[in-house]
Design an enzyme around this catalytic site. Structure first.
Site, PDB file in Angstrom:
ATOM      1  N   HIS A 274       1.547   5.280  -2.153  1.00 41.52           N
ATOM      2  CA  HIS A 274       1.061   6.101  -3.259  1.00 41.52           C
ATOM      3  C   HIS A 274       2.434   6.753  -3.653  1.00 41.52           C
ATOM      4  O   HIS A 274       3.169   7.585  -2.868  1.00 41.52           O
ATOM      5  CB  HIS A 274       0.464   7.163  -2.526  1.00 41.52           C
ATOM      6  CG  HIS A 274      -1.022   6.640  -2.115  1.00 41.52           C
ATOM      7  ND1 HIS A 274      -2.275   6.702  -2.875  1.00 41.52           N
ATOM      8  CD2 HIS A 274      -1.326   6.225  -0.725  1.00 41.52           C
ATOM      9  CE1 HIS A 274      -3.076   6.154  -2.059  1.00 41.52           C
ATOM     10  NE2 HIS A 274      -2.540   5.726  -0.928  1.00 41.52           N
TER      11      HIS A 274
ATOM     12  N   ASN B 121      -4.644   6.269  -7.566  1.00 46.61           N
ATOM     13  CA  ASN B 121      -5.187   7.708  -7.336  1.00 46.61           C
ATOM     14  C   ASN B 121      -4.303   8.665  -7.846  1.00 46.61           C
ATOM     15  O   ASN B 121      -3.832   9.582  -6.823  1.00 46.61           O
ATOM     16  CB  ASN B 121      -5.939   7.626  -5.885  1.00 46.61           C
ATOM     17  CG  ASN B 121      -4.751   7.732  -4.989  1.00 46.61           C
ATOM     18  OD1 ASN B 121      -3.819   7.246  -4.818  1.00 46.61           O
ATOM     19  ND2 ASN B 121      -5.154   8.462  -3.807  1.00 46.61           N
TER      20      ASN B 121
ATOM     21  N   HIS C 124       2.319  14.201   1.314  1.00 44.77           N
ATOM     22  CA  HIS C 124       1.875  15.461   0.607  1.00 44.77           C
ATOM     23  C   HIS C 124       2.642  16.579   1.012  1.00 44.77           C
ATOM     24  O   HIS C 124       3.760  16.090   1.592  1.00 44.77           O
ATOM     25  CB  HIS C 124       0.522  15.737   1.401  1.00 44.77           C
ATOM     26  CG  HIS C 124      -0.661  14.793   0.821  1.00 44.77           C
ATOM     27  ND1 HIS C 124      -1.369  14.855  -0.111  1.00 44.77           N
ATOM     28  CD2 HIS C 124      -1.078  13.596   1.598  1.00 44.77           C
ATOM     29  CE1 HIS C 124      -2.312  14.073  -0.229  1.00 44.77           C
ATOM     30  NE2 HIS C 124      -1.982  13.283   0.882  1.00 44.77           N
TER      31      HIS C 124
ATOM     32  N   HIS D 278       0.708  -1.246  -0.186  1.00 53.33           N
ATOM     33  CA  HIS D 278      -0.031   0.136   0.212  1.00 53.33           C
ATOM     34  C   HIS D 278       0.839   1.368  -0.086  1.00 53.33           C
ATOM     35  O   HIS D 278       1.176   1.827   1.005  1.00 53.33           O
ATOM     36  CB  HIS D 278      -0.984  -0.090   1.481  1.00 53.33           C
ATOM     37  CG  HIS D 278      -2.091   1.012   1.242  1.00 53.33           C
ATOM     38  ND1 HIS D 278      -3.291   0.954   1.720  1.00 53.33           N
ATOM     39  CD2 HIS D 278      -2.002   2.268   0.565  1.00 53.33           C
ATOM     40  CE1 HIS D 278      -3.981   1.665   1.171  1.00 53.33           C
ATOM     41  NE2 HIS D 278      -3.333   2.615   0.842  1.00 53.33           N
TER      42      HIS D 278
ATOM     43  N   ASP E 204       0.616   2.475   4.108  1.00 51.47           N
ATOM     44  CA  ASP E 204      -0.381   3.539   3.181  1.00 51.47           C
ATOM     45  C   ASP E 204       0.695   4.562   3.243  1.00 51.47           C
ATOM     46  O   ASP E 204      -0.043   5.922   3.577  1.00 51.47           O
ATOM     47  CB  ASP E 204      -1.472   3.639   4.265  1.00 51.47           C
ATOM     48  CG  ASP E 204      -2.378   4.671   3.304  1.00 51.47           C
ATOM     49  OD1 ASP E 204      -2.244   4.910   2.056  1.00 51.47           O
ATOM     50  OD2 ASP E 204      -3.527   4.851   3.878  1.00 51.47           O
TER      51      ASP E 204
ATOM     52  N   PRO F 227      -5.423  14.541   3.505  1.00 54.56           N
ATOM     53  CA  PRO F 227      -5.051  13.360   4.439  1.00 54.56           C
ATOM     54  C   PRO F 227      -3.810  12.418   3.888  1.00 54.56           C
ATOM     55  O   PRO F 227      -4.116  12.087   2.749  1.00 54.56           O
ATOM     56  CB  PRO F 227      -6.425  12.590   4.361  1.00 54.56           C
ATOM     57  CG  PRO F 227      -7.030  12.866   3.048  1.00 54.56           C
ATOM     58  CD  PRO F 227      -6.609  14.187   2.617  1.00 54.56           C
ATOM     59  N   GLY F 228      -3.159  11.896   4.694  1.00 58.59           N
ATOM     60  CA  GLY F 228      -2.033  11.233   4.466  1.00 58.59           C
ATOM     61  C   GLY F 228      -0.809  11.185   5.288  1.00 58.59           C
ATOM     62  O   GLY F 228      -0.524  12.266   5.628  1.00 58.59           O
TER      63      GLY F 228
HETATM   64  O1  DOR Z   1      -4.890   9.313   3.912  1.00 57.63           O
HETATM   65  C1  DOR Z   1      -5.032   8.881   2.833  1.00 57.63           C
HETATM   66  N1  DOR Z   1      -4.411   9.278   1.859  1.00 57.63           N
HETATM   67  N2  DOR Z   1      -6.418   7.976   2.462  1.00 57.63           N
HETATM   68  C2  DOR Z   1      -6.525   7.496   1.135  1.00 57.63           C
HETATM   69  O2  DOR Z   1      -7.304   6.932   0.979  1.00 57.63           O
HETATM   70  C3  DOR Z   1      -5.939   8.448   0.184  1.00 57.63           C
HETATM   71  C4  DOR Z   1      -4.353   8.932   0.527  1.00 57.63           C
HETATM   72  C5  DOR Z   1      -3.674   9.573  -0.201  1.00 57.63           C
HETATM   73  O3  DOR Z   1      -3.757   9.472  -1.442  1.00 57.63           O
HETATM   74  O4  DOR Z   1      -3.208  10.746  -0.189  1.00 57.63           O
HETATM   75 ZN    ZN Z   2      -7.098   4.172   1.674  1.00 55.84          ZN
HETATM   76 ZN    ZN Z   3      -3.691   4.664   0.580  1.00 49.46          ZN
END
Ligand code: DOR
Ligand code: ZN
Ligand code: ZN
Length: 447
Positions: free
Chosen positions: A63, A95, A314, A61, A310, A329-330
């Protein structure tokens, strides 16, 4: 002919135990694990000085961004962060801008990653606009599909269970899993409207707008579809006690489901969110102490399949804003996951066997990553060497990730990845990235 490399004087975790041995690598793979005297001659010999040697982490997981989101992270910075954190394979989320949702966008990302990555990268795709395109996405090499239940990312209307079932049936035929961000869109929308009406802009309001019920409801809905279609569903970042219960019910009933939890949901709670504010904002949000206890209890009983970062980078400017509704969020996690988990091992809350199972063995199994996930002869030499006694403080200003913030900043940890090998190549040595960009592999689905 000497083999490419021998790593000697190591404590190697293999077949469920730690052995004092060496490891011969040839052509990117593990040729032999044996006592030093039984290893073949090698072009390069490296003394691991008695350090614990584990399979590299497989993080399902991540990004990695790039393209129009490269200001947050790109394939170089993201995979450098992975290498620094002992992660040898990342599965990249869809995404992006543009969204990865067909064979063309997938091919484009693979091409970009191929030139820049220093660890192995595999890819998710979101669902395409036309379900007929599902097979071509898998043929192109997507390891899995990703479905966001919280918003529309990709081609599916997430409120339409009939359509979702059609999509799952298609994917089931191809034999790849579907990973799901389980938060019910309708519940989120109603709750958010309620909260915004009150005029609140604080992080607690944000948590109230994303309640555990939204997670449980989405898990229940998707579990039914997993059962009906037979598709393997992997629930991302399960965060709450009731979400977990919904998952465990499905699992006990024999539904084809697995789940992951993140280090931040295991180690942080709503109290930290209050303290770190939007910096610790993530979806699903950090939960109460009770939820954290429930996650640990399930983990200790073997009900959690995997741990995943995860890693969601950002910019600090995007995080530190006045109103919570404007904050992104992230949390970036690639460089903190292993040190945090090794600290749990050193404090007796996890065993090395738990750690390897949750971060390598099971992710490899769930996502059909052949010849990876454990240190065995014939497998790819994806390896992390750790100094389990090294104590230091997490310092996000030293991250390779472009996201130089962390709710774990300043935390004291014990255990540091000191060398990372990807397909037999040393890519990280004592915190330095020593590999040329593009030396790793793009890992594609092979039917
Ligand atoms: O906290 C998150 N950030 N949850 C997500 O589902 C997307 C992710 C992001 O891509 O920044
Ligand atoms: Zn998610
Ligand atoms: Zn995620």
């Amino acid at each position: 002919m000497p083999v490419d490399m021998v790593l000697h004087n190591a404590k190697i975790y293999t077949r469920g135990r730690i052995v004092e041995a060496g490891l011969a690598i040839d052509d990117g793979r593990i040729l032999k694990i044996a006592k030093e005297t039984n290893l073949p001659p090698a072009s390069t010999k490296m003394n691991l000085k008695g350090h614990v040697t584990l399979p590299g982490l497989i993080d399902p997981h991540v990004h990695l961004r790039n393209q129009q989101l490269a200001y947050k992270e790109d394939f170089s910075s993201g995979t450098a962060a992975a290498a620094a954190g002992g992660v040898t394979l990342t599965i990249d989320m869809p995404n992006n801008k543009p969204v990865t949702m067909d064979s063309i966008s997938l091919r484009e990302r693979m091409k970009l990653a191929e030139r820049r990555a220093v660890v192995n990268v595999a890819f998710y795709s979101a669902f395409p606009q036309k379900l007929e395109e599902v097979p071509s996405i898998v043929t192109e090499g997507a390891m899995a599909f990703k479905l966001y239940m919280s918003e529309k990312i990709g081609g599916l209307d997430v409120d339409d269970d009939k359509l979702l079932l059609q999509a799952f049936n298609k994917v089931a035929k191809m034999g790849v899993p579907v990973a799901v961000h389980a938060e019910d869109r309708k519940i989120l929308e109603t709750k958010r409207r309620e909260m915004e009406k009150t005029g609140r802009k604080d992080v607690e309001a944000y948590s109230k707008a994303r309640p555990p019920e939204a997670e449980a409801q989405a898990i229940r809905r998707i579990a039914q579809l997993a059962k009906k279609s037979g598709v393997q569903v992997h629930f991302c970042h399960v965060s709450s006690a009731i979400g977990l219960n919904a998952f465990l019910t499905a699992k006990k009933d024999g539904f084809p489901v697995t789940c992951e939890v993140t280090p931040h949901h295991l180690l942080l709670s709503s109290e930290h969110l209050k303290r770190y504010r939007t910096l610790a904002l993530t979806n699903p949000p950090l939960r109460t102490r009770k939820d954290v206890i429930a996650l640990w209890s399930a983990l200790k009983q073997g009900f959690i399949d995997a741990l995943a970062s995860d890693h969601a980078p950002h910019t600090v400017e995007e995080k530190e804003v006045e109103s919570v509704w404007d904050a992104k969020p992230g949390i970036p996690g690639l460089e903190t996951t292993l040190p945090l988990l090794l600290t749990e091992v050193s404090e007796g809350r996890l065993t090395i066997a738990d750690l390897v199972r949750l971060t390598s063995e099971k992710p490899a199994e769930i996502f059909n990553l052949r010849n990876r996930g454990c240190l065995e002869e014939g497998n790819w030499a994806d390896i992390v060497v750790v100094d389990i006694n090294r104590k230091y403080k997490i310092d996000s200003s030293n991250f390779y990730s472009k996201a130089k913030y962390s709710p774990f900043d300043g935390w004291s940890v014990k255990g540091k990845p000191t060398k990372t090998f990807v397909n037999g190549q040393l890519v990280m040595d004592e915190g330095e990235i020593v590999a040329k960009p593009g030396t790793s592999q793009i890992v594609r689905w092979k039917g």
